[in-house]
Design a protein around this motif. Sequence first.
Motif, PDB file in Angstrom:
ATOM      1  N   ILE A 299       0.839  -1.202   0.000  1.00 28.99           N
ATOM      2  CA  ILE A 299       0.000   0.000   0.000  1.00 28.99           C
ATOM      3  C   ILE A 299       0.874   1.253   0.000  1.00 28.99           C
ATOM      4  O   ILE A 299       0.652   2.189  -0.763  1.00 28.99           O
ATOM      5  CB  ILE A 299      -0.931   0.037   1.231  1.00 28.99           C
ATOM      6  CG1 ILE A 299      -1.719  -1.255   1.376  1.00 28.99           C
ATOM      7  CG2 ILE A 299      -1.853   1.246   1.169  1.00 28.99           C
ATOM      8  CD1 ILE A 299      -2.778  -1.488   0.371  1.00 28.99           C
ATOM      9  N   ALA A 300       1.896   1.254   0.856  1.00 31.21           N
ATOM     10  CA  ALA A 300       2.740   2.451   0.967  1.00 31.21           C
ATOM     11  C   ALA A 300       3.444   2.737  -0.351  1.00 31.21           C
ATOM     12  O   ALA A 300       3.498   3.883  -0.808  1.00 31.21           O
ATOM     13  CB  ALA A 300       3.765   2.260   2.087  1.00 31.21           C
ATOM     14  N   THR A 301       3.967   1.709  -0.992  1.00 34.92           N
ATOM     15  CA  THR A 301       4.653   1.912  -2.263  1.00 34.92           C
ATOM     16  C   THR A 301       3.646   2.269  -3.344  1.00 34.92           C
ATOM     17  O   THR A 301       3.894   3.153  -4.172  1.00 34.92           O
ATOM     18  CB  THR A 301       5.449   0.644  -2.641  1.00 34.92           C
ATOM     19  OG1 THR A 301       6.274   0.272  -1.544  1.00 34.92           O
ATOM     20  CG2 THR A 301       6.303   0.876  -3.867  1.00 34.92           C
ATOM     21  N   GLY A 302       2.511   1.585  -3.333  1.00 32.26           N
ATOM     22  CA  GLY A 302       1.452   1.910  -4.289  1.00 32.26           C
ATOM     23  C   GLY A 302       1.078   3.393  -4.225  1.00 32.26           C
ATOM     24  O   GLY A 302       0.882   4.036  -5.255  1.00 32.26           O
ATOM     25  N   ASN A 303       1.022   3.930  -3.022  1.00 25.79           N
ATOM     26  CA  ASN A 303       0.681   5.347  -2.868  1.00 25.79           C
ATOM     27  C   ASN A 303       1.691   6.260  -3.551  1.00 25.79           C
ATOM     28  O   ASN A 303       1.362   7.370  -3.950  1.00 25.79           O
ATOM     29  CB  ASN A 303       0.652   5.726  -1.377  1.00 25.79           C
ATOM     30  CG  ASN A 303      -0.588   5.213  -0.678  1.00 25.79           C
ATOM     31  OD1 ASN A 303      -1.482   4.662  -1.319  1.00 25.79           O
ATOM     32  ND2 ASN A 303      -0.648   5.383   0.636  1.00 25.79           N
TER      33      ASN A 303
ATOM     34  N   ARG B 261      -7.408   1.545  -2.715  1.00 22.19           N
ATOM     35  CA  ARG B 261      -6.661   2.758  -2.388  1.00 22.19           C
ATOM     36  C   ARG B 261      -6.292   3.549  -3.639  1.00 22.19           C
ATOM     37  O   ARG B 261      -5.568   4.520  -3.554  1.00 22.19           O
ATOM     38  CB  ARG B 261      -5.377   2.415  -1.636  1.00 22.19           C
ATOM     39  CG  ARG B 261      -5.549   1.765  -0.297  1.00 22.19           C
ATOM     40  CD  ARG B 261      -6.107   2.722   0.728  1.00 22.19           C
ATOM     41  NE  ARG B 261      -6.187   2.111   2.039  1.00 22.19           N
ATOM     42  CZ  ARG B 261      -7.156   1.260   2.394  1.00 22.19           C
ATOM     43  NH1 ARG B 261      -8.097   0.932   1.561  1.00 22.19           N
ATOM     44  NH2 ARG B 261      -7.170   0.757   3.614  1.00 22.19           N
ATOM     45  N   GLY B 262      -6.708   3.090  -4.817  1.00 22.23           N
ATOM     46  CA  GLY B 262      -6.502   3.894  -6.017  1.00 22.23           C
ATOM     47  C   GLY B 262      -5.433   3.392  -6.963  1.00 22.23           C
ATOM     48  O   GLY B 262      -5.310   3.894  -8.070  1.00 22.23           O
ATOM     49  N   SER B 263      -4.655   2.399  -6.562  1.00 21.92           N
ATOM     50  CA  SER B 263      -3.581   1.924  -7.441  1.00 21.92           C
ATOM     51  C   SER B 263      -4.146   0.948  -8.463  1.00 21.92           C
ATOM     52  O   SER B 263      -3.790  -0.218  -8.503  1.00 21.92           O
ATOM     53  CB  SER B 263      -2.478   1.270  -6.614  1.00 21.92           C
ATOM     54  OG  SER B 263      -1.905   2.204  -5.747  1.00 21.92           O
ATOM     55  N   PHE B 264      -5.019   1.465  -9.326  1.00 16.97           N
ATOM     56  CA  PHE B 264      -5.764   0.576 -10.217  1.00 16.97           C
ATOM     57  C   PHE B 264      -4.852  -0.086 -11.234  1.00 16.97           C
ATOM     58  O   PHE B 264      -5.219  -1.073 -11.845  1.00 16.97           O
ATOM     59  CB  PHE B 264      -6.890   1.348 -10.917  1.00 16.97           C
ATOM     60  CG  PHE B 264      -6.417   2.530 -11.673  1.00 16.97           C
ATOM     61  CD1 PHE B 264      -5.837   2.381 -12.916  1.00 16.97           C
ATOM     62  CD2 PHE B 264      -6.549   3.808 -11.143  1.00 16.97           C
ATOM     63  CE1 PHE B 264      -5.392   3.482 -13.622  1.00 16.97           C
ATOM     64  CE2 PHE B 264      -6.105   4.907 -11.842  1.00 16.97           C
ATOM     65  CZ  PHE B 264      -5.522   4.757 -13.093  1.00 16.97           C
ATOM     66  N   GLN B 265      -3.671   0.470 -11.436  1.00 15.39           N
ATOM     67  CA  GLN B 265      -2.810  -0.111 -12.467  1.00 15.39           C
ATOM     68  C   GLN B 265      -2.150  -1.411 -12.013  1.00 15.39           C
ATOM     69  O   GLN B 265      -1.558  -2.116 -12.830  1.00 15.39           O
ATOM     70  CB  GLN B 265      -1.742   0.904 -12.898  1.00 15.39           C
ATOM     71  CG  GLN B 265      -0.476   0.944 -12.067  1.00 15.39           C
ATOM     72  CD  GLN B 265      -0.627   1.799 -10.803  1.00 15.39           C
ATOM     73  OE1 GLN B 265      -1.716   2.173 -10.409  1.00 15.39           O
ATOM     74  NE2 GLN B 265       0.491   2.100 -10.176  1.00 15.39           N
TER      75      GLN B 265
END
Lengths: 425, 425, 425, 425
Positions: free
Chosen positions: C370-374, C398-402
């Motif tokens: 999650i932290a890296t995705g952000n 959390r929005g990291s749809f890719q």
Amino acid sequence: MIKLPAEEFRPMGTIQELVILRGHIIDSLILAKVLDTVLMMGGTFDLEEVSIGKTRDESSHAKILVHASSAQLLGDILQAIQPHGASVERERDCQVERAPANGVFPERFYATTHLPTQVRLQGEWIDVGRIEMDLGIVVNAGRTAAHALPMGEVKLGDLVVTGRTGIRVSPLQRPRERDVFSFMESQISAERPHGHIIADVAKRMLALRDGHRAGRPDCKVLLAGGPAIIHAGGREALAWLIDEGFIHTLFCGNALAAHDMEAELYGTSLGYGLTAGRAVPHGHEHHLRTINRIRAIGSIQTAVESGVIKQGIMASCVKRGVQVVMAGTIRDDGPLPGVVTDSVEAQAAMRSAISGVGLALLVASTLHAIATGNLLPATIPTVCVDVNPAVPTKLADRGSFQAVGLVMDAASFLRDVARELGARP
Amino acid sequence: MIKLPAEEFRPMGTIQELVILRGHIIDSLILAKVLDTVLMMGGTFDLEEVSIGKTRDESSHAKILVHASSAQLLGDILQAIQPHGASVERERDCQVERAPANGVFPERFYATTHLPTQVRLQGEWIDVGRIEMDLGIVVNAGRTAAHALPMGEVKLGDLVVTGRTGIRVSPLQRPRERDVFSFMESQISAERPHGHIIADVAKRMLALRDGHRAGRPDCKVLLAGGPAIIHAGGREALAWLIDEGFIHTLFCGNALAAHDMEAELYGTSLGYGLTAGRAVPHGHEHHLRTINRIRAIGSIQTAVESGVIKQGIMASCVKRGVQVVMAGTIRDDGPLPGVVTDSVEAQAAMRSAISGVGLALLVASTLHAIATGNLLPATIPTVCVDVNPAVPTKLADRGSFQAVGLVMDAASFLRDVARELGARP
Amino acid sequence: MIKLPAEEFRPMGTIQELVILRGHIIDSLILAKVLDTVLMMGGTFDLEEVSIGKTRDESSHAKILVHASSAQLLGDILQAIQPHGASVERERDCQVERAPANGVFPERFYATTHLPTQVRLQGEWIDVGRIEMDLGIVVNAGRTAAHALPMGEVKLGDLVVTGRTGIRVSPLQRPRERDVFSFMESQISAERPHGHIIADVAKRMLALRDGHRAGRPDCKVLLAGGPAIIHAGGREALAWLIDEGFIHTLFCGNALAAHDMEAELYGTSLGYGLTAGRAVPHGHEHHLRTINRIRAIGSIQTAVESGVIKQGIMASCVKRGVQVVMAGTIRDDGPLPGVVTDSVEAQAAMRSAISGVGLALLVASTLHAIATGNLLPATIPTVCVDVNPAVPTKLADRGSFQAVGLVMDAASFLRDVARELGARP
Amino acid sequence: MIKLPAEEFRPMGTIQELVILRGHIIDSLILAKVLDTVLMMGGTFDLEEVSIGKTRDESSHAKILVHASSAQLLGDILQAIQPHGASVERERDCQVERAPANGVFPERFYATTHLPTQVRLQGEWIDVGRIEMDLGIVVNAGRTAAHALPMGEVKLGDLVVTGRTGIRVSPLQRPRERDVFSFMESQISAERPHGHIIADVAKRMLALRDGHRAGRPDCKVLLAGGPAIIHAGGREALAWLIDEGFIHTLFCGNALAAHDMEAELYGTSLGYGLTAGRAVPHGHEHHLRTINRIRAIGSIQTAVESGVIKQGIMASCVKRGVQVVMAGTIRDDGPLPGVVTDSVEAQAAMRSAISGVGLALLVASTLHAIATGNLLPATIPTVCVDVNPAVPTKLADRGSFQAVGLVMDAASFLRDVARELGARP
């Protein structure tokens, strides 16, 4: 009216077909998906005409001229966009072929979705009855009616729809008022609030009970559930819902019924004391002894009527005349009298019981959730409740996109619904 | 020899019974559990004699004088400790009663565990045949033999063991050499290394193949699997294992077989392209078309022999003569010819096929894992592989404590095992 | 060119704004979503002009006249459709306000997405540097450049972009060739085949290694991982990948590093013998003793260079000059020297290390995923591997749809990738 | 009194040591485990004396003469059985060595469990203060007191306990009355009824509130929670529990606090409308805007006192004087003022706040559950609630065996507890 003067860019030698999309094709993303599919498969298109509804009540339509480099490719593309509701303009009757044997469709049979479907017969668009996913469509001899049929039930010589021409599938309409079953809500996440879904389910159950009492059609509430309902402490809440007339059809297996009656006879579920909250010595035998006892008595109904089983889910079902389909599986002990051990027969019984259902609750059973989901038309609001998010995900993977997933334990769900409907804790 | 001069502390009016524990009662924690249970239920005890084996090969035994305040409590305590292997010293024959009807045990029937069990008949301790959990025990007319029997198979008048006297259950012996199936290893965690379990499984499979080829008993390897084996990409590895003679019995459902042959006919699984890695247009129909085609052909065997199905799990099973039991469920389409749709018949077929199994692999199917687990004696090494830790947990909750849980995806497991056994990637 | 003569239906008193969509708005479903949003929020629209690209390389654009009954509603609608890439036609510079304090944005600050973003400054569209989700945008004094900035780093008086005018967000372009990172692939399911994703990842890693060696930009491979890599047996594979030059940046916590070196010093991971496959007596202390030893030595680098730690992930990182960011958490023991215990500092270090990354592998760590995705721009191909499907789901929530989700255990993933890249088993 | 005349079987050349076990060594299975460990590691034993408590209140003790073939093996065995409470009879003071540097223990430091521990200093058995797992033990200069200390806090020259002699660890006593926290109940399953656990938790919370109000020690209730409490709809219930004085200490991260105040300011949680039950346009920004606003205000306390934040968890904590420790992580936005960004500092703050806790509720946060579990002595009743069974499993894997796992969603748990304590729905 939209015109696209695109013909000059068309490569030589392509062939084309005009297809028509109707309905809420914009806000349901159908148009975009169809165009996308055409491009993806190597075709091109002209938007001949697009008429977009200005409000959410008005529907839209689009004429799309699809081009492809070969008849084969064109056929593939037309096949691929047809489930989105694209109908080929050059309207023709659907094709039919005779079933080559009992239980066997013609090779090119049309496989249904669970969306409302029409076939064109003698120039008329006819609604396909008893729609359900993954069936074939059989046409009557006079070619005036059609209904969906499981593969196993087709008879030698039946007229079966083949190919994809003359078939219309209607995308789901978006509901006037936003509710939790609107079609883009089917996301599953443990991190979503449950309150509004439970409130919506309760509101529907109230309305459906009124409708059912008034004899209105499509007002039955179906609950398909697994034994975790008992283990987790949801037995009283479900029995209350049945007693109060909120549930009209129950799909379950041998285990739910056995543990429900085990709770009545021994106060345990799988040998785990429901009030003590701990394993009871030899408790693992209780479900066996329960099954044996009911077998000795002869039927669940007799056990209830004779007062051996006084309370619980099965007792409430017998007393309230709730239709119960108990389907057998290879992990059953016994089984209880009344369990339909043949899976094809059990499926047929479930299929027949689904008629008239206006709300389906799939609770804490992967097997029953998927099996029931397979039988439900997309138009029936469906909630899938499981503490394991994999279950609603699997249901969606299997095509039941209309199901709303609720990641919570069965007992909390049933108690919350019961409370919302007025149960005293 | 241990003496405990404890009688003086005994309260007045208690009644007592001498029970005997034999076997590896120390290192298996059996003694501790039995004493614990006695105290917990409100009894007291004297350790009359404890002889503890000095090495791991020597067994131990203990005589325990159990005291309770009433005959009722004493009976309850004796019942509670009996599954740990405690036998009542004042040895008596087991009690039997006649079954009151077809498919119904006497009310007080003894319910089996899946541990090795003996009953005392005419002064002799007799091994109970075909042991499996949750069955009853039927004694022959001459009272010289006994075997476990499912409730549904008992006939009116059969002699069925009741109560708990004259019955001995043997705790599992700890294996000489520590291996992954030793009895305290059945923890399930996604955070455990898999390598050594896979290596152990492979080693056993090699040995069992040799044994099976040499005609030695109990050398069959059983795999019970779900369709995720195909979805996740484990089809080739499993087919290789079958081709190489490592699998002798396959339990599956309609879906695994259908998706396996769908992969052969269409290159997809549930419509998802296995090599392309993406959904194929209309791919969701492929499994239906596959089933329809095999139904038209008449049987899987004919489909393989006629060259329609050339490779894959089903093809390998037909070619290698692997025994396949396909059990139907209510979520099946079709089903394929050969699927046993009646759950009681399917269970009987599985039960009969389990005879001679020396290793059971339960892979990616909750239903088949639990159903097969129910049928397996505790003495058969069992591995349960699922990406979802809830499945092995559930198996353990249902009593199959001997199963080693492996939290990983089916394809990785099968490919790792195949690689360990010499498959080229 | 499309004209919609729809004005006559417009209710009196509405106000309107012309917005423009550019890019692959059809096949990315953007147009449909924008129109849907307008209708949903109570507005209406006219499609002033739609030009649709005929091929997948040609982009499309649409002019949409949005109507609403009030300025407030119009503003809300414009806000709601802006993240889809809709820019207001009446082009204006973006608005800026000064930060009211260190670490505080102006109340109306524009919050970034992780999509490529431009702001209009003095009539020019300027790319926003260092884009990342949930930041603000700061403009330089000369209003010639802009970059995204975390809330905590803004200084009193910085010029911060506010409102939504003069801001363009570009939807992701669909890649020319279909690959697993194409934007509609981000479904997560345990039932998808992994093979092609792993093959694609390996292919990219090969290409990126070449690029990185040749000094080309954006060719770094980032792995963010949790200790389950060690527990599950993936340590050797990851060390091999580092040794072979396939990994250039590692994000982890105290635990991964400690267990990696524990495996070197004691042969265990969390006290669980990696080869023995069982808990080792007092093994739970090993990670503590490992940490204490490295603290005594002073640094991981010294431990490796002095030969105390010879092999494994940390040793390979030191030897190959891989950049490691170890972030501390409240569950750490020790921690190891080198762990950045301050979360804001650690985040800044990770942010800075992400520059130049061309592929991100998030393996077996919810927190790091999650932290890296952000921190990752949407343009960076990202794979999230976890045996628990909740982790990739959470990442998508959390929005990291890719991110492509892969439900499998970390060790199987790393070993499969390494094998694909030529590692000997 | 038990005598085992076993010496004659002892192989030549063995060395031996007499160890003593005291406490509820039978019903806690300790004796069996110790004997098992001795045999497993290759040693043998004589039971010199076994005195078994007749009732559950009486404790037992055993003297065991352990034999091994070498001093090395004997040492290993003594080490291995020591955590079970085995103390070496030839009682000696514990050994101490000086810490070689700040933050570094001597190489042979004794690593603590979270069980009650004593060390022998100058012939006296002294309780070790502030016990917690995975720490070292530091002795004061006068050798009259000892307490556990994290590695990072030890100072150069501190006297640190090393080796294993002179250290006693007490197994947990079984509680007089069976309750859900009794030590063999710590199984985790989604299939267990929750009702009795929730009832037990509520009963304890009532008693602890009384105790806390009366100023009795160890009566604080700690809740460590994650943001899913807000997402899932448990905010009101938790705020009610705080208002009513049932919670005295709160451990959380930036996210729980931010989403709680986002719910107050925007009616959303992560942008998801809590009452509407759907994603709100631009809602994903709300938590950012909330954080920015509180940063501008300066502190949560000021925000509450100034009336900006009127209700919710944070508001209740401020009003009721609940101690809050907010620990930062690398996935935080902002963070909020008051978040302790340094993990070592945050851990120290949590450690200090745990003093006086009599019940710990770990709700819907893997990170906080594990981190708090690491800090809790085994004597503190602990419940771990998560919809994902992997979390309580992980907690148990990390050694917090006393935690009772409850697989249900956070909101259902909090609402059920609140209801049990008298909250109106």
